[in-house]
Design an enzyme around this catalytic site. Sequence first.
Site, PDB file in Angstrom:
ATOM      1  CB  ILE A 176      -1.000  -0.001   1.185  1.00  0.00           C
ATOM      2  CG1 ILE A 176      -2.118   1.013   0.923  1.00  0.00           C
ATOM      3  CG2 ILE A 176      -0.299   0.238   2.522  1.00  0.00           C
ATOM      4  CD1 ILE A 176      -3.335   0.836   1.788  1.00  0.00           C
TER       5      ILE A 176
ATOM      6  CE1 TYR B  87      -4.294  -4.320  17.139  1.00  0.00           C
ATOM      7  CE2 TYR B  87      -5.894  -2.922  16.040  1.00  0.00           C
ATOM      8  CZ  TYR B  87      -4.843  -3.069  16.928  1.00  0.00           C
ATOM      9  OH  TYR B  87      -4.355  -1.973  17.605  1.00  0.00           O
TER      10      TYR B  87
ATOM     11  CG  ASN C 204      -1.370   1.489  17.766  1.00  0.00           C
ATOM     12  OD1 ASN C 204      -1.316   2.543  18.412  1.00  0.00           O
ATOM     13  ND2 ASN C 204      -0.296   0.939  17.232  1.00  0.00           N
TER      14      ASN C 204
ATOM     15  N   GLY D 218      -4.456  -8.519  10.150  1.00  0.00           N
ATOM     16  CA  GLY D 218      -3.081  -8.920  10.469  1.00  0.00           C
ATOM     17  C   GLY D 218      -2.945  -9.160  11.968  1.00  0.00           C
TER      18      GLY D 218
ATOM     19  CB  SER E 263      -9.116  -5.775  11.840  1.00  0.00           C
ATOM     20  OG  SER E 263      -9.346  -4.628  12.627  1.00  0.00           O
TER      21      SER E 263
ATOM     22  N   GLY F 253       3.284  -4.085  10.776  1.00  0.00           N
ATOM     23  CA  GLY F 253       2.392  -4.246   9.623  1.00  0.00           C
ATOM     24  C   GLY F 253       2.333  -3.014   8.730  1.00  0.00           C
ATOM     25  CB  VAL F 254      -0.612  -1.374   7.125  1.00  0.00           C
ATOM     26  CG1 VAL F 254      -0.880  -0.104   6.346  1.00  0.00           C
ATOM     27  CG2 VAL F 254      -1.148  -2.563   6.368  1.00  0.00           C
ATOM     28  CG  ASP F 255       0.835   2.077  12.403  1.00  0.00           C
ATOM     29  OD1 ASP F 255       1.010   3.164  11.836  1.00  0.00           O
ATOM     30  OD2 ASP F 255       0.541   1.963  13.605  1.00  0.00           O
TER      31      ASP F 255
HETATM   32  N1  AR6 Z   1       0.661  -3.114   2.208  1.00  0.00           N
HETATM   33  C1  AR6 Z   1      -0.563  -3.686   2.186  1.00  0.00           C
HETATM   34  N2  AR6 Z   1      -0.980  -4.567   3.105  1.00  0.00           N
HETATM   35  C2  AR6 Z   1      -0.125  -4.872   4.103  1.00  0.00           C
HETATM   36  C3  AR6 Z   1       1.166  -4.305   4.211  1.00  0.00           C
HETATM   37  C4  AR6 Z   1       1.554  -3.383   3.201  1.00  0.00           C
HETATM   38  N3  AR6 Z   1       2.748  -2.784   3.213  1.00  0.00           N
HETATM   39  N4  AR6 Z   1       1.759  -4.805   5.326  1.00  0.00           N
HETATM   40  C5  AR6 Z   1       0.885  -5.668   5.891  1.00  0.00           C
HETATM   41  N5  AR6 Z   1      -0.255  -5.724   5.152  1.00  0.00           N
HETATM   42  P1  AR6 Z   1      -1.825  -5.130  10.096  1.00  0.00           P
HETATM   43  P2  AR6 Z   1      -4.200  -4.782  11.810  1.00  0.00           P
HETATM   44  C6  AR6 Z   1      -1.504  -6.491   5.395  1.00  0.00           C
HETATM   45  O1  AR6 Z   1      -1.232  -6.063  11.093  1.00  0.00           O
HETATM   46  O2  AR6 Z   1      -4.516  -6.228  11.757  1.00  0.00           O
HETATM   47  C7  AR6 Z   1       0.059  -2.555  13.811  1.00  0.00           C
HETATM   48  O3  AR6 Z   1       1.110  -2.877  14.664  1.00  0.00           O
HETATM   49  C8  AR6 Z   1      -1.431  -7.640   6.359  1.00  0.00           C
HETATM   50  O4  AR6 Z   1      -0.993  -8.804   5.694  1.00  0.00           O
HETATM   51  O5  AR6 Z   1      -0.968  -4.117   9.465  1.00  0.00           O
HETATM   52  O6  AR6 Z   1      -5.326  -3.791  11.631  1.00  0.00           O
HETATM   53  C9  AR6 Z   1      -0.725  -1.339  14.266  1.00  0.00           C
HETATM   54  O7  AR6 Z   1       0.096  -0.396  14.898  1.00  0.00           O
HETATM   55  C10 AR6 Z   1      -2.883  -7.742   6.817  1.00  0.00           C
HETATM   56  O8  AR6 Z   1      -3.660  -8.517   5.895  1.00  0.00           O
HETATM   57  O9  AR6 Z   1      -3.075  -4.318  10.749  1.00  0.00           O
HETATM   58  C11 AR6 Z   1      -1.739  -1.931  15.204  1.00  0.00           C
HETATM   59  O10 AR6 Z   1      -1.188  -2.105  16.492  1.00  0.00           O
HETATM   60  C12 AR6 Z   1      -3.388  -6.310   6.757  1.00  0.00           C
HETATM   61  O11 AR6 Z   1      -2.442  -5.596   5.992  1.00  0.00           O
HETATM   62  C13 AR6 Z   1      -2.042  -3.284  14.590  1.00  0.00           C
HETATM   63  O12 AR6 Z   1      -0.886  -3.626  13.835  1.00  0.00           O
HETATM   64  C14 AR6 Z   1      -3.544  -5.643   8.111  1.00  0.00           C
HETATM   65  O13 AR6 Z   1      -2.494  -6.049   8.986  1.00  0.00           O
HETATM   66  C15 AR6 Z   1      -3.210  -3.233  13.642  1.00  0.00           C
HETATM   67  O14 AR6 Z   1      -3.514  -4.534  13.215  1.00  0.00           O
END
Ligand code: AR6
Length: 170
Positions: A11, A126, A24, A124, A122, A32-34
């Site tokens: 993304i 979460y 968060n 990943g 959520s 993750g994305v963050d």
């Molecule tokens: N581009 C697109 N999708 C991605 C990327 C990327 N670069 N990286 C991961 N994903 P998550 P959550 C996918 O964990 O579950 C953080 O620590 C990943 O495979 O990023 O909402 C925050 O600070 C998954 O399918 O977000 C919060 O503490 C999706 O994005 C917590 O994680 C979401 O995964 C939020 O958890």
Amino acid sequence: MTSITLVQGDITLQSVDAIVNAANSTLLGGGGVDGAIHRRGGPAILAECKQLRAGRYRRGLPVGEAVATTAGDLDARWVIHTVGPVHSYDEDRSEYLISCYRESLRVAEELGARTIAFPAISTGVYGWPMDDGARKAVDAVRSAETSLTEIRFVLFDPRAYRAFDKALNS
Ligand code: AR6
């Protein structure tokens, strides 16, 4: 006319008006994305998040809400931070997940964005099951009233892409 599109990829590499961050409540970064958004977007995003924490969001950004900052070095105008719910089998938290998509769209629209990219919020850290997360995401944006021209879901891996493809085309 709003088109809903799917892309498999990262993304942080998208060229859109607004990139949504699965953040968060602290707004101070994470994995993750963050983590990826803050790494590639540079320090300007965190600086603005800190200002939000010192002001309107002293207690943190509530689950299901959304707030925008600069997109720093990303190829976008804004990052819209939203906080997804942690998945639970004891309690149905779907409303919060749907709210993340709706509120992000509302904020985007308020800013004047025309195009937006969402991750699978959520699903990943979460722990939200991918198939259900995809259905909720697609339903939430499909039923939203918006003048955005493109709503893009950016899925990191083939499994997530397939889940969203199924949700969109069934
Ligand atoms: N581009 C697109 N999708 C991605 C990327 C990327 N670069 N990286 C991961 N994903 P998550 P959550 C996918 O964990 O579950 C953080 O620590 C990943 O495979 O990023 O909402 C925050 O600070 C998954 O399918 O977000 C919060 O503490 C999706 O994005 C917590 O994680 C979401 O995964 C939020 O958890």
